[in-house]
Design a protein around this motif. Structure first.
Motif, PDB file in Angstrom:
ATOM      1  N   GLN A 185     -11.866  -7.005   8.868  1.00 21.85           N
ATOM      2  CA  GLN A 185     -11.910  -7.338  10.285  1.00 21.85           C
ATOM      3  C   GLN A 185     -10.685  -6.761  11.009  1.00 21.85           C
ATOM      4  N   PRO A 186     -10.840  -6.389  12.288  1.00 17.13           N
ATOM      5  CA  PRO A 186      -9.699  -5.810  13.019  1.00 17.13           C
ATOM      6  C   PRO A 186      -8.610  -6.836  13.297  1.00 17.13           C
ATOM      7  N   LEU A 187      -7.406  -6.365  13.271  1.00 22.05           N
ATOM      8  CA  LEU A 187      -6.244  -7.176  13.608  1.00 22.05           C
ATOM      9  C   LEU A 187      -6.144  -7.292  15.126  1.00 22.05           C
ATOM     10  N   VAL A 188      -6.015  -8.502  15.632  1.00 24.26           N
ATOM     11  CA  VAL A 188      -5.816  -8.692  17.067  1.00 24.26           C
ATOM     12  C   VAL A 188      -4.412  -8.213  17.419  1.00 24.26           C
ATOM     13  N   LEU A 189      -4.308  -7.341  18.394  1.00 22.22           N
ATOM     14  CA  LEU A 189      -3.018  -6.744  18.752  1.00 22.22           C
ATOM     15  C   LEU A 189      -2.571  -7.201  20.142  1.00 22.22           C
ATOM     16  N   PRO A 190      -1.266  -7.259  20.372  1.00 22.47           N
ATOM     17  CA  PRO A 190      -0.768  -7.575  21.710  1.00 22.47           C
ATOM     18  C   PRO A 190      -1.193  -6.505  22.714  1.00 22.47           C
ATOM     19  N   ARG A 191      -1.377  -6.908  23.958  1.00 19.57           N
ATOM     20  CA  ARG A 191      -1.729  -5.931  24.980  1.00 19.57           C
ATOM     21  C   ARG A 191      -0.568  -4.986  25.258  1.00 19.57           C
ATOM     22  N   ASP A 192       0.636  -5.512  25.204  1.00 20.03           N
ATOM     23  CA  ASP A 192       1.826  -4.701  25.460  1.00 20.03           C
ATOM     24  C   ASP A 192       2.171  -3.920  24.196  1.00 20.03           C
ATOM     25  N   PRO A 193       2.117  -2.597  24.233  1.00 22.08           N
ATOM     26  CA  PRO A 193       2.387  -1.810  23.014  1.00 22.08           C
ATOM     27  C   PRO A 193       3.788  -2.008  22.465  1.00 22.08           C
ATOM     28  N   ARG A 194       4.720  -2.503  23.280  1.00 24.83           N
ATOM     29  CA  ARG A 194       6.085  -2.727  22.783  1.00 24.83           C
ATOM     30  C   ARG A 194       6.115  -3.758  21.667  1.00 24.83           C
ATOM     31  N   TRP A 195       5.159  -4.702  21.684  1.00 28.62           N
ATOM     32  CA  TRP A 195       5.202  -5.810  20.734  1.00 28.62           C
ATOM     33  C   TRP A 195       4.198  -5.647  19.592  1.00 28.62           C
ATOM     34  N   GLN A 196       3.533  -4.508  19.521  1.00 33.76           N
ATOM     35  CA  GLN A 196       2.601  -4.312  18.419  1.00 33.76           C
ATOM     36  C   GLN A 196       3.349  -4.271  17.086  1.00 33.76           C
ATOM     37  N   PRO A 197       2.741  -4.784  16.027  1.00 34.05           N
ATOM     38  CA  PRO A 197       3.460  -4.919  14.751  1.00 34.05           C
ATOM     39  C   PRO A 197       3.935  -3.585  14.192  1.00 34.05           C
ATOM     40  N   ASP A 198       5.122  -3.641  13.638  1.00 30.51           N
ATOM     41  CA  ASP A 198       5.746  -2.451  13.060  1.00 30.51           C
ATOM     42  C   ASP A 198       4.924  -1.944  11.875  1.00 30.51           C
ATOM     43  N   ARG A 199       4.677  -0.645  11.852  1.00 31.32           N
ATOM     44  CA  ARG A 199       3.829  -0.044  10.807  1.00 31.32           C
ATOM     45  C   ARG A 199       4.420  -0.279   9.409  1.00 31.32           C
ATOM     46  N   ASP A 200       5.736  -0.140   9.272  1.00 34.35           N
ATOM     47  CA  ASP A 200       6.359  -0.348   7.963  1.00 34.35           C
ATOM     48  C   ASP A 200       6.240  -1.803   7.516  1.00 34.35           C
ATOM     49  N   ALA A 201       6.311  -2.736   8.475  1.00 35.76           N
ATOM     50  CA  ALA A 201       6.164  -4.154   8.130  1.00 35.76           C
ATOM     51  C   ALA A 201       4.732  -4.448   7.685  1.00 35.76           C
ATOM     52  N   LEU A 202       3.759  -3.827   8.325  1.00 36.76           N
ATOM     53  CA  LEU A 202       2.367  -3.984   7.899  1.00 36.76           C
ATOM     54  C   LEU A 202       2.160  -3.400   6.502  1.00 36.76           C
ATOM     55  N   ALA A 203       2.766  -2.248   6.250  1.00 40.92           N
ATOM     56  CA  ALA A 203       2.654  -1.623   4.923  1.00 40.92           C
ATOM     57  C   ALA A 203       3.279  -2.513   3.858  1.00 40.92           C
ATOM     58  N   TRP A 204       4.395  -3.184   4.194  1.00 38.29           N
ATOM     59  CA  TRP A 204       5.050  -4.099   3.253  1.00 38.29           C
ATOM     60  C   TRP A 204       4.089  -5.220   2.871  1.00 38.29           C
ATOM     61  N   ARG A 205       3.435  -5.783   3.882  1.00 38.85           N
ATOM     62  CA  ARG A 205       2.492  -6.869   3.610  1.00 38.85           C
ATOM     63  C   ARG A 205       1.350  -6.405   2.704  1.00 38.85           C
ATOM     64  N   LEU A 206       0.799  -5.240   3.015  1.00 36.66           N
ATOM     65  CA  LEU A 206      -0.319  -4.739   2.221  1.00 36.66           C
ATOM     66  C   LEU A 206       0.113  -4.454   0.779  1.00 36.66           C
ATOM     67  N   ASP A 207       1.320  -3.919   0.625  1.00 36.30           N
ATOM     68  CA  ASP A 207       1.840  -3.626  -0.717  1.00 36.30           C
ATOM     69  C   ASP A 207       2.026  -4.893  -1.552  1.00 36.30           C
ATOM     70  N   HIS A 208       2.239  -6.030  -0.869  1.00 37.81           N
ATOM     71  CA  HIS A 208       2.511  -7.279  -1.601  1.00 37.81           C
ATOM     72  C   HIS A 208       1.255  -8.141  -1.747  1.00 37.81           C
ATOM     73  N   LEU A 209       0.106  -7.614  -1.400  1.00 39.56           N
ATOM     74  CA  LEU A 209      -1.132  -8.344  -1.603  1.00 39.56           C
ATOM     75  C   LEU A 209      -1.377  -8.555  -3.090  1.00 39.56           C
ATOM     76  N   GLN A 210      -1.826  -9.744  -3.464  1.00 43.88           N
ATOM     77  CA  GLN A 210      -2.125 -10.000  -4.876  1.00 43.88           C
ATOM     78  C   GLN A 210      -3.182  -9.030  -5.388  1.00 43.88           C
ATOM     79  N   ARG A 211      -2.928  -8.443  -6.529  1.00 48.97           N
ATOM     80  CA  ARG A 211      -3.880  -7.485  -7.129  1.00 48.97           C
ATOM     81  C   ARG A 211      -4.521  -8.060  -8.377  1.00 48.97           C
TER      82      ARG A 211
END
Length: 211
Positions: A185-211
């Motif tokens: 499902q798509p991630l709900v994003l802020p309307r203001d692009p300044r506050w959209q989640p940092d790409r590296d922080a998103l990658a960190w979360r995905l890397d730490h997903l239980q496998r």
């Protein structure tokens, strides 16, 4: 009319307040606001030491948090004092929830009570203990159950701006449906692009997903 002798008396006398525009403008200056608050607390609560200390501590945290909200770039880096930690945490929460319009970034649920309590919480992407980063780009607004699920590495938002489900979650178990339905499902994003989640922080979360 005598002066109020306790915080309770002040709360009974004042339910709302409207500031003169000129006064409001003057209080936008943090130094002036701190001085005004100090004068008011000393004037009205000097005879009630407990209320005086509680209100003074609250105002100090609130004013410092307000400064952080105006300068979110200062929300990264180590915390030196406990009071700074509380102020930064309050600013992080306020900025993240406002950026997402108080809507969950996963379920899209949104509810605000008449006394301004919210269904969602501000969740760090990279945990503060590791990142020392309270900037809103390191956060998402999530309902408590999905905040827990993300911190338990059962779900993760990815750099593709979609939610991902851990293979450890058994899709055949009916009780897991609320998690399984988020996968892809798509991630709900802020309307203001300044506050959209940092790409590296998103990658960190995905890397730490239980496998």
């Amino acid at each position: 009319m005598g002066q109020p002798k306790s915080l309770k008396q002040i709360e009974q006398r004042f339910s709302t307040a409207t500031l003169d525009p000129a006064l409001f403008s003057a209080l936008e200056d943090s130094t002036a606001a701190k001085e005004a608050c100090s004068l008011l607390v000393s004037h009205y609560l000097s005879t009630d030491s407990d209320a005086y200390n509680r209100v003074r501590q609250y105002l100090q945290t609130a004013l410092t948090s307000g400064d952080y909200e105006k300068h979110p770039e200062r929300l990264a880096g180590g915390v030196r004092e406990e009071s700074q930690k509380y102020a930064r945490s309050a600013a992080f929460r306020s900025l993240v929830l406002e950026a997402y319009d108080y809507r969950c970034a996963a379920s899209r649920l949104r509810y605000i009570t008449p006394d301004y309590r919210y269904l969602v919480e501000a969740a760090h992407l990279v945990p503060f203990a590791e990142s020392q980063d309270d900037r809103p780009t390191n956060g998402l607004a999530l309902t408590p159950n999905l905040h827990w699920a993300m911190d338990s590495q059962l779900i993760a938002p990815g750099p593709d701006h979609r939610w991902h489900l851990s293979p450890a979650v058994d899709a055949l178990v009916p009780d897991n449906r609320w998690l399984c339905e988020l996968d892809g499902q798509p991630l709900v994003l802020p309307r203001d692009p300044r506050w959209q989640p940092d790409r590296d922080a998103l990658a960190w979360r995905l890397d730490h997903l239980q496998r």
